[in-house]
Design a protein around this motif. Sequence first.
Motif, short mmCIF file in Angstrom:
data_model
loop_
_atom_site.label_atom_id
_atom_site.label_comp_id
_atom_site.label_asym_id
_atom_site.label_seq_id
_atom_site.Cartn_x
_atom_site.Cartn_y
_atom_site.Cartn_z
N VAL A 119 6.74 2.91 -15.56
CA VAL A 119 5.52 2.23 -14.42
C VAL A 119 5.91 1.13 -13.79
O VAL A 119 6.11 0.46 -12.87
CB VAL A 119 4.36 2.61 -14.69
CG1 VAL A 119 3.28 1.92 -13.69
CG2 VAL A 119 3.89 4.05 -14.89
N LYS A 120 6.14 0.00 -14.85
CA LYS A 120 6.31 -1.44 -14.54
C LYS A 120 7.64 -1.67 -13.84
O LYS A 120 7.73 -2.54 -13.21
CB LYS A 120 6.06 -2.23 -15.89
CG LYS A 120 7.21 -1.94 -16.77
CD LYS A 120 6.96 -2.89 -17.96
CE LYS A 120 8.23 -2.79 -19.24
NZ LYS A 120 7.92 -3.57 -20.23
N ASN A 121 8.54 -0.69 -14.08
CA ASN A 121 9.91 -1.05 -13.32
C ASN A 121 9.92 -0.44 -12.02
O ASN A 121 10.94 -0.52 -11.24
CB ASN A 121 11.02 -0.36 -14.30
CG ASN A 121 11.21 -1.23 -15.41
OD1 ASN A 121 10.93 -2.36 -15.56
ND2 ASN A 121 11.68 -0.58 -16.63
N ALA A 122 8.89 0.37 -11.65
CA ALA A 122 8.87 1.16 -10.39
C ALA A 122 8.40 0.45 -9.16
O ALA A 122 8.58 0.79 -8.06
CB ALA A 122 8.02 2.53 -10.49
N VAL A 123 7.71 -0.95 -9.43
CA VAL A 123 7.60 -2.02 -8.14
C VAL A 123 8.73 -2.10 -7.46
O VAL A 123 9.92 -2.28 -7.78
CB VAL A 123 6.95 -3.04 -8.79
CG1 VAL A 123 7.94 -3.99 -9.71
CG2 VAL A 123 6.27 -3.94 -7.96
N ASN A 124 8.49 -2.27 -6.17
CA ASN A 124 9.43 -2.61 -5.31
C ASN A 124 8.78 -3.07 -4.02
O ASN A 124 7.52 -3.16 -3.91
CB ASN A 124 10.37 -1.18 -4.61
CG ASN A 124 9.27 -0.26 -4.23
OD1 ASN A 124 8.69 -0.38 -3.39
ND2 ASN A 124 9.51 1.20 -4.89
N GLU A 125 9.65 -3.46 -2.77
CA GLU A 125 8.89 -4.18 -1.81
C GLU A 125 8.11 -3.39 -1.04
O GLU A 125 7.40 -3.73 -0.05
CB GLU A 125 10.32 -4.58 -0.83
CG GLU A 125 11.21 -3.45 -0.26
CD GLU A 125 12.42 -3.17 -1.41
OE1 GLU A 125 12.17 -3.38 -2.45
OE2 GLU A 125 13.23 -2.64 -0.77
N ASN A 126 8.01 -2.14 -1.19
CA ASN A 126 7.09 -1.04 -0.55
C ASN A 126 5.80 -0.95 -1.24
O ASN A 126 4.84 -0.53 -0.51
CB ASN A 126 7.87 0.24 -0.29
CG ASN A 126 9.26 0.19 0.62
OD1 ASN A 126 9.07 -0.43 1.34
ND2 ASN A 126 10.00 0.92 0.17
N ASN A 127 5.82 -1.29 -2.36
CA ASN A 127 4.39 -0.90 -3.11
C ASN A 127 3.98 -2.28 -3.91
O ASN A 127 3.18 -2.22 -4.52
CB ASN A 127 4.61 0.16 -4.12
CG ASN A 127 5.54 -0.12 -5.22
OD1 ASN A 127 6.01 -1.19 -5.31
ND2 ASN A 127 6.10 1.06 -6.09
N MET A 128 4.72 -3.33 -3.80
CA MET A 128 4.21 -4.61 -4.21
C MET A 128 2.92 -4.98 -3.98
O MET A 128 2.56 -5.07 -2.92
CB MET A 128 5.47 -5.63 -3.95
CG MET A 128 5.35 -7.08 -4.38
SD MET A 128 5.22 -7.24 -6.12
CE MET A 128 4.22 -8.86 -6.35
N LYS A 146 3.86 -12.55 2.74
CA LYS A 146 2.99 -11.37 2.13
C LYS A 146 3.75 -11.19 0.96
O LYS A 146 4.97 -11.46 0.54
CB LYS A 146 2.92 -10.30 2.86
CG LYS A 146 1.92 -10.57 4.12
CD LYS A 146 1.81 -9.29 5.03
CE LYS A 146 0.77 -9.38 6.14
NZ LYS A 146 1.03 -10.63 6.98
N ALA A 147 2.98 -10.56 -0.07
CA ALA A 147 3.79 -10.33 -1.48
C ALA A 147 5.04 -9.58 -1.11
O ALA A 147 5.87 -9.55 -2.07
CB ALA A 147 2.73 -9.37 -2.19
N LYS A 148 4.88 -8.42 -0.40
CA LYS A 148 5.90 -7.48 -0.26
C LYS A 148 7.28 -8.35 0.48
O LYS A 148 8.36 -8.09 0.08
CB LYS A 148 5.67 -6.25 0.92
CG LYS A 148 4.85 -5.44 0.21
CD LYS A 148 4.37 -4.32 0.99
CE LYS A 148 3.03 -3.48 0.42
NZ LYS A 148 2.73 -2.29 1.20
N ASN A 154 4.59 -13.03 -7.66
CA ASN A 154 3.23 -13.78 -7.85
C ASN A 154 3.23 -15.19 -8.37
O ASN A 154 2.34 -15.66 -7.85
CB ASN A 154 2.61 -12.93 -9.07
CG ASN A 154 2.44 -11.32 -8.73
OD1 ASN A 154 1.84 -11.40 -7.52
ND2 ASN A 154 2.91 -10.39 -9.52
N TYR A 155 4.27 -15.67 -9.08
CA TYR A 155 4.18 -17.12 -9.28
C TYR A 155 4.23 -18.10 -8.03
O TYR A 155 3.55 -18.83 -7.70
CB TYR A 155 5.09 -17.56 -10.22
CG TYR A 155 5.38 -18.88 -10.48
CD1 TYR A 155 4.38 -19.76 -11.26
CD2 TYR A 155 6.58 -19.85 -9.90
CE1 TYR A 155 4.43 -20.89 -11.38
CE2 TYR A 155 6.41 -21.10 -10.11
CZ TYR A 155 5.39 -21.82 -11.05
OH TYR A 155 5.47 -23.32 -10.96
N VAL A 156 5.36 -17.56 -7.22
CA VAL A 156 5.36 -18.17 -5.88
C VAL A 156 4.42 -18.11 -5.06
O VAL A 156 4.14 -19.25 -4.47
CB VAL A 156 6.77 -17.50 -5.31
CG1 VAL A 156 6.91 -18.14 -3.65
CG2 VAL A 156 8.12 -17.74 -5.80
#
Length: 278
Positions: A168-177, A223-225, A257-259
């Motif tokens: 799950v943690k590796n499934a994040v991308n620019e569409n679901n960030m 934005k985050a994405k 998230n840090y940025v």
Amino acid sequence: MKEVINSNWSTGSTSADIVIGLMLITAIMILCVTLLMLKVIKFYVKESINPTPFATPQEKEKRRLEQEALQVIKDKKPSIWTKLMQLKPMEEEKNLVMEHKFDGIAELNNPTPAWFMILFYGTIIFAIGYLLTYDVLGFGKSQEEEYIAEIEQAAESKVAFLANPANVKNAVNENNMEQSKDEAIIKNGASLFANRCTPCHGEHGEGIVGPNLTDEYWLHGGKAKDVFKTIKYGVPEKGMIAWEKSLSAQQISDLTNYVLSLQGTKPAGAKAPQGNKE
């Protein structure tokens, strides 16, 4: 007392060595004579059973001519390549000339090789079978149906992949960030930022070669994405590399998230705003 082993071929006695040498030479001579005698005996037996008739000079000449004729026939024997291609020798070309001529050019009646005709008709039979299977009888899937099936299979594989908590943690991308303010994530992102981003964006994100990351202005979206996408794919025309090959999706997410957490920190010596306000 330890036994001394003499590894030399010599016996240590000159007379004994000479005798042994003579015996070896004699044995070799006997072997040669024996082979010669066997050859003579074989020839004698062959001539006794089937004696070679005495040939006159005329008969010898006749045999020579026969041997030459056999050799010519052997040379004319078509090779495997000639048989496969059904090639005709040049001396037979006159027998292949057809009756009609045009502008002095004659046509040869040279049929197409069998292998080509087999291949030609084979493709026709295959095409008919393919047409019946996929378009008439519907036994096979069309390209569109195969595409839909592969899409459905990919969707099922994705669901199965995400069902595993380790993935799950590796499934994040620019569409679901999605932005997170979890301290552990921000801390991990800060570590990544310090090792990779400070040469261009400064230790506190104030901007050096790269833009200021602490104000409300963004060149490629704030934005985050948008930030995730910018980090992942980079901005090659501006000199920012793509980090997708050296960072995992989760690391890019933590860095994003840090940025975003740097917003409003107002570090000293911040670079002038660039881009659009968001």
